[in-house]
Design a protein around this motif. Sequence first.
Motif, PDB file in Angstrom:
ATOM      1  N   LYS A 157       0.825  -1.250   0.111  1.00  0.00           N
ATOM      2  CA  LYS A 157       0.002   0.118   0.188  1.00  0.00           C
ATOM      3  C   LYS A 157       0.892   1.311   0.101  1.00  0.00           C
ATOM      4  O   LYS A 157       0.507   2.062  -0.571  1.00  0.00           O
ATOM      5  N   VAL A 158       1.935   1.412   0.867  1.00  0.00           N
ATOM      6  CA  VAL A 158       2.696   2.527   1.072  1.00  0.00           C
ATOM      7  C   VAL A 158       3.967   2.537   0.248  1.00  0.00           C
ATOM      8  O   VAL A 158       4.669   1.561   0.429  1.00  0.00           O
ATOM      9  N   PRO A 159       4.120   3.115  -0.952  1.00  0.00           N
ATOM     10  CA  PRO A 159       5.208   2.909  -1.815  1.00  0.00           C
ATOM     11  C   PRO A 159       6.587   2.800  -0.817  1.00  0.00           C
ATOM     12  O   PRO A 159       7.380   2.039  -1.467  1.00  0.00           O
ATOM     13  N   GLU A 160       6.705   3.614   0.214  1.00  0.00           N
ATOM     14  CA  GLU A 160       8.174   3.583   0.958  1.00  0.00           C
ATOM     15  C   GLU A 160       8.267   2.222   1.430  1.00  0.00           C
ATOM     16  O   GLU A 160       9.558   1.848   1.711  1.00  0.00           O
ATOM     17  N   ASP A 161       6.862   1.588   1.838  1.00  0.00           N
ATOM     18  CA  ASP A 161       7.341   0.138   2.558  1.00  0.00           C
ATOM     19  C   ASP A 161       7.518  -0.965   1.502  1.00  0.00           C
ATOM     20  O   ASP A 161       7.323  -2.075   2.008  1.00  0.00           O
ATOM     21  N   ARG A 162       7.470  -0.596  -0.024  1.00  0.00           N
ATOM     22  CA  ARG A 162       7.387  -1.851  -0.915  1.00  0.00           C
ATOM     23  C   ARG A 162       8.834  -2.420  -0.839  1.00  0.00           C
ATOM     24  O   ARG A 162       9.377  -2.924  -1.871  1.00  0.00           O
ATOM     25  N   PRO A 182      10.371  -5.928   1.226  1.00  0.00           N
ATOM     26  CA  PRO A 182      10.123  -6.345  -0.134  1.00  0.00           C
ATOM     27  C   PRO A 182       8.740  -6.496  -0.502  1.00  0.00           C
ATOM     28  O   PRO A 182       7.684  -6.660   0.513  1.00  0.00           O
ATOM     29  N   SER A 183       8.350  -6.095  -1.315  1.00  0.00           N
ATOM     30  CA  SER A 183       6.888  -6.110  -1.720  1.00  0.00           C
ATOM     31  C   SER A 183       6.632  -6.710  -3.406  1.00  0.00           C
ATOM     32  O   SER A 183       7.481  -6.549  -4.198  1.00  0.00           O
ATOM     33  N   ILE A 184       5.529  -7.287  -3.625  1.00  0.00           N
ATOM     34  CA  ILE A 184       5.351  -7.713  -4.733  1.00  0.00           C
ATOM     35  C   ILE A 184       5.289  -6.657  -5.825  1.00  0.00           C
ATOM     36  O   ILE A 184       5.281  -6.911  -7.099  1.00  0.00           O
ATOM     37  N   LEU A 185       4.844  -5.538  -5.466  1.00  0.00           N
ATOM     38  CA  LEU A 185       5.097  -4.389  -6.492  1.00  0.00           C
ATOM     39  C   LEU A 185       6.187  -4.076  -6.412  1.00  0.00           C
ATOM     40  O   LEU A 185       6.272  -3.028  -7.427  1.00  0.00           O
ATOM     41  N   ALA A 186       7.348  -4.338  -6.041  1.00  0.00           N
ATOM     42  CA  ALA A 186       8.443  -3.719  -6.386  1.00  0.00           C
ATOM     43  C   ALA A 186       9.578  -4.803  -7.004  1.00  0.00           C
ATOM     44  O   ALA A 186      10.688  -4.345  -7.768  1.00  0.00           O
ATOM     45  N   VAL A 187       9.668  -6.128  -6.714  1.00  0.00           N
ATOM     46  CA  VAL A 187      10.458  -6.827  -7.181  1.00  0.00           C
ATOM     47  C   VAL A 187      10.675  -6.912  -8.724  1.00  0.00           C
ATOM     48  O   VAL A 187       9.392  -6.791  -9.124  1.00  0.00           O
ATOM     49  N   PRO A 188      11.606  -7.373  -9.390  1.00  0.00           N
ATOM     50  CA  PRO A 188      11.702  -7.373 -10.773  1.00  0.00           C
ATOM     51  C   PRO A 188      11.077  -8.043 -11.596  1.00  0.00           C
ATOM     52  O   PRO A 188      10.824  -8.081 -12.874  1.00  0.00           O
ATOM     53  N   THR A 189      10.827  -9.438 -11.228  1.00  0.00           N
ATOM     54  CA  THR A 189      10.341 -10.321 -11.976  1.00  0.00           C
ATOM     55  C   THR A 189       9.329 -11.269 -11.464  1.00  0.00           C
ATOM     56  O   THR A 189       9.219 -11.126 -10.042  1.00  0.00           O
ATOM     57  N   MET A 190       8.353 -11.907 -12.280  1.00  0.00           N
ATOM     58  CA  MET A 190       7.376 -12.873 -11.594  1.00  0.00           C
ATOM     59  C   MET A 190       7.864 -13.865 -10.961  1.00  0.00           C
ATOM     60  O   MET A 190       7.285 -14.434  -9.748  1.00  0.00           O
TER      61      MET A 190
END
Lengths: 247, 247
Positions: free
Chosen positions: B68-73, B75-83
Amino acid sequence: MTYCVGLRLNRGLVFMSDTRTNAGVDDIATVKKMHSWHVEGDRVITLMTAGNLATTQALISVLDERSKVPEDRDPSILAVPTMFQVARLIGKTLKEVIQANSDTGQTAESAFNATLILGGQIKGMAPRLFMIYPEGNFIEAQNDTPFFQIGETKYGRPILVRAQDPTMSFEEAVRLLIVSFDSTIKANLSVGLPLDLMTYEADSLTLGMQKRFKRDDKYVRTISTGWGKALKKALDGLPDFTFNETQ
Amino acid sequence: MTYCVGLRLNRGLVFMSDTRTNAGVDDIATVKKMHSWHVEGDRVITLMTAGNLATTQALISVLDERSKVPEDRDPSILAVPTMFQVARLIGKTLKEVIQANSDTGQTAESAFNATLILGGQIKGMAPRLFMIYPEGNFIEAQNDTPFFQIGETKYGRPILVRAQDPTMSFEEAVRLLIVSFDSTIKANLSVGLPLDLMTYEADSLTLGMQKRFKRDDKYVRTISTGWGKALKKALDGLPDFTFNETQ
């Protein structure tokens, strides 16, 4: 695993079983899981088995021994007066066999369980179809769902539920069962050809048609390839889905 | 139980899940088992869950909070580079959630396990489809079998195996899935309507069509009744069996 189906039709009973037994995927063999006893003009009894092979073989041996010599036929499935009592006797015997292995000696990782389908007719009464549990108790097929499956039952069930019909001929029933078995064989390696088939014509009080569908059986192959195409065609015949329809 | 299917087509990905959850047949409820996260133009991630509801809800909450919060991403599934890394991250999180419940406090009769289907695409890479196990490891759908099922998988599998085809349109895929779900719903009370559907069009990097098929959905009803008839017709079209043929 195993797959067996017993089907009660107006015309009589139909039994089909696979023949694969396995103790791990690297240890498979072919065994007969369908057994019959009969006294011409008096009774015909067919039993199919799923579960621990040592248990089911011991069960069949006990039932066999007790039915060979007429003097020893007490208690025997060839002597009791009704199919209900046949079911009770086989259930009791099954329970004893399982108990004998469980009580003493080493224990095994898996249970010594087995489940059975019993069908047949005794003179003067209607044909009956039962499913017998490892606990020795049993249920009987009723009109709403006049069939039983044991073993790997799920893959082959939807087509049975949809298409079974007590007014079927034996030939139609066999075709349906081959489709049900084919779906199961395609999905579970521990169910395999050959398949054993037996039919019992109501009130004939004699053994019906028997057939083994071997590994290279032409009819099974035809159904197996034909069913894939028929399914796709059936699917194509259904109404199209559209995302924007209002409902 | 649950039934979810993820299907990889040339056109993209299709997801369908039921919504029934139960703690015994006398305690059923409707819950969403399909969850999506996306960053427009960058990535779309869809997750379907089967298993212990406390586990899957905790998993979704953790993934949600972290995205939800970009700073907390991180590790986040919205931040890691690959599926692949999305799958690894979700697998790791799932394992932690299960572990947290298993390690301390009271133990339950059933395990806290859950199994997941994950699909999606990240910009610059192809769409991918994974199945994630309670142990945290996972497998990816390949061309030979480009779909995954979780939950009550057996009843609906034969039609999927026979009829799925990567060249299908989304509409054809939905029709196939409805048939597969209908077979399952008819056989297992713990799988039930409504059904959730989501499609993802390859390279769109935006959420695709979403639909909930409600309990009284007309299309589902049409398919359900039509399929029974179509199956019988397909069966009738197969070659007849005769007892005296030589093989």
